[in-house]
Scaffold this motif. Structure first.
Motif, short mmCIF file in Angstrom:
data_model
loop_
_atom_site.label_atom_id
_atom_site.label_comp_id
_atom_site.label_asym_id
_atom_site.label_seq_id
_atom_site.Cartn_x
_atom_site.Cartn_y
_atom_site.Cartn_z
N ASN A 13 50.10 -9.71 -16.45
CA ASN A 13 49.57 -9.04 -15.26
C ASN A 13 50.67 -8.18 -14.65
O ASN A 13 51.80 -8.62 -14.46
CB ASN A 13 49.12 -10.08 -14.23
N VAL A 14 50.32 -6.94 -14.31
CA VAL A 14 51.29 -6.03 -13.72
C VAL A 14 50.65 -5.22 -12.59
O VAL A 14 49.43 -5.11 -12.50
CB VAL A 14 51.88 -5.05 -14.76
N VAL A 15 51.52 -4.66 -11.77
CA VAL A 15 51.11 -3.72 -10.74
C VAL A 15 51.41 -2.32 -11.27
O VAL A 15 52.53 -2.07 -11.73
CB VAL A 15 51.89 -3.98 -9.44
N ALA A 16 50.43 -1.41 -11.26
CA ALA A 16 50.62 -0.13 -11.95
C ALA A 16 49.95 1.04 -11.23
O ALA A 16 48.92 0.87 -10.58
CB ALA A 16 50.06 -0.23 -13.37
N PRO A 17 50.52 2.24 -11.39
CA PRO A 17 49.83 3.44 -10.91
C PRO A 17 48.70 3.82 -11.84
O PRO A 17 48.62 3.31 -12.98
CB PRO A 17 50.95 4.50 -10.93
N VAL A 18 47.84 4.71 -11.42
CA VAL A 18 46.60 5.01 -12.14
C VAL A 18 46.84 5.85 -13.40
O VAL A 18 45.96 5.95 -14.27
CB VAL A 18 45.60 5.73 -11.20
N ILE A 19 48.00 6.44 -13.56
CA ILE A 19 48.24 7.41 -14.64
C ILE A 19 48.01 6.83 -16.03
O ILE A 19 47.70 7.54 -16.98
CB ILE A 19 49.67 7.99 -14.52
N TYR A 20 48.15 5.51 -16.20
CA TYR A 20 47.98 4.89 -17.52
C TYR A 20 46.53 4.59 -17.84
O TYR A 20 46.23 4.13 -18.95
CB TYR A 20 48.80 3.59 -17.59
N ASN A 21 45.65 4.84 -16.91
CA ASN A 21 44.22 4.65 -17.14
C ASN A 21 43.70 5.84 -17.95
O ASN A 21 43.67 6.97 -17.47
CB ASN A 21 43.49 4.54 -15.81
#
Length: 379
Positions: free
Chosen positions: A279-287
């Motif tokens: 589980n990670v916290v991530a910005p949307v760019i990898y979607n």
């Protein structure tokens, strides 16, 4: 003969008039000719970590350079090309200060760009003294720009990091939580905010701080063992530490759920088999369904042999924002500061950014995600 002389005088006056008109036109055009052919470049001092524990910021530089090349191919900003003065601060705040002073004395640039909270915090007083804008990327320390007129951040915020982590922890269900955090200002900010939030909600929280000198799995194991009895473990630190954190957890046989900060959203972690399901916290760019990032993904892949990252985008979009705010305006230190401070709304590869007038923090959102097959699945 008399008729010929009269025509000669007439022609002479005609040519004199043409010459006078041409001379005055030339005088009027000279400033424009010189401004288009001999304009001085917009100079940006880039004091960034290309080696040491913050070496992942080389990706930020790749983004900055890509956007600078694109802008220069179109004439730069208002006809002035962008000149990058790049120096490696070696992830050392003292070195960063030294480089700032050297660049300031030799070049006196229009703007500085740096990165990482512990580097940015050291350069802010220097920028304030020199009255030069300082744009801090990959800088999320809570309240870091407070009291500074010339310093700005463009990254996710510690509070958003803590909020997204809390969402994941709640969803996992256990109320017995461990917080493993690095002894730097960014990690401490995230830890303090998350611990406060979880404690208020009735979670049992055990905190363990590890030193920045603990870069290997072996060095991290003693700290990992202190939180080995929790059901859910959240870890926060610079990107360079996350592979060792994951490896240390595996070596002690930690069988709880792991949640890592956005620092874990990086190529070395994606390449780890042991990171599958993390589980990670991530910005949307990898979607991959976030279509606004598709164009930059394609252009970046043509120039580099690795995939687009949020670090790359942070550098790229920083120049995009500057160019958008300064088009048609004077480019000076003070005008850059005024335009950065004027507020704006922007939607790009990192999501939507709304900056109120007077704010010095340009914050893009973070989301809960899970590492899967070398990429991310979002909630």
């Amino acid at each position: 003969m008399k008729h010929w002389k009269a025509d000669g005088n007439k022609n002479k006056k005609k040519y004199e008039k043409i010459l006078r008109t041409g001379f005055f036109l030339l005088i009027l055009l000279l400033p424009f000719l010189f401004s288009s052919c001999g304009s001085e470049p917009v100079q940006i001092g880039v004091i960034i970590s290309l080696s040491g524990t913050g070496s992942h910021l080389s990706e930020v530089l790749d983004g900055i350079e890509l956007k600078a090349e694109e802008l220069n191919s179109l004439g730069g900003i208002n006809g002035r090309e962008i000149e990058l003065i790049v120096r490696d601060n070696e992830s050392n705040p003292d070195k960063a200060e030294e480089l700032f002073k050297e660049i300031e004395e030799e070049f006196h640039p229009d703007l500085y760009i740096t990165g990482l909270s512990f580097i940015s915090g050291r350069l802010m007083p220097l920028a304030e003294q020199a009255k030069v804008p300082l744009l801090c990327l990959v800088t999320a320390q809570e309240g870091i720009t407070d009291g500074y007129n010339y310093s700005f951040t463009f990254f996710s915020a510690a509070r958003d990091e803590a909020d997204a982590a809390a969402r994941i922890i709640r969803k996992l269900g256990s109320r017995n939580t461990g917080l493993l955090y690095q002894d730097n200002v960014y990690s401490i900010s995230v830890h303090d905010l998350l611990k406060e939030q979880l404690t208020i909600e009735g979670f049992s929280v055990k905190s363990v701080k590890f030193p920045s000198s603990a870069t290997s799995p072996e060095a991290l194991i003693p700290f990992m063992e202190e939180v080995s009895d929790v059901d859910t473990l959240f870890s926060v630190g610079l990107s360079a530490y996350h592979p060792s954190i994951i490896e240390a957890a595996d070596r002690i046989g930690f069988d709880g759920s792991m949640v890592n900060s956005s620092g874990a959203v990086a190529r070395p972690v994606f390449a780890m088999e042991k990171a599958e399901g993390l589980n990670v916290v991530a910005p949307v760019i990898y979607n991959t369904r976030y279509l606004l990032a598709d164009d930059l993904r394609e252009r970046f892949s043509k120039a580099h042999d690795y995939q687009l990252s949020h670090f790359v985008a942070n550098g790229y979009e920083s120049l995009f924002i500057l160019e958008s705010l300064l088009t048609g305006k004077e480019v000076t230190r003070e005008s850059i500061r005024e335009n950065l401070e004027a507020g704006f709304v922007y939607t790009g590869t990192l999501g939507s950014v709304t900056v109120p007038k007077g704010s010095h923090n340009f914050v893009f959102p973070l989301h809960p995600a899970v590492i899967h097959n070398g990429g991310l699945n979002y909630e």
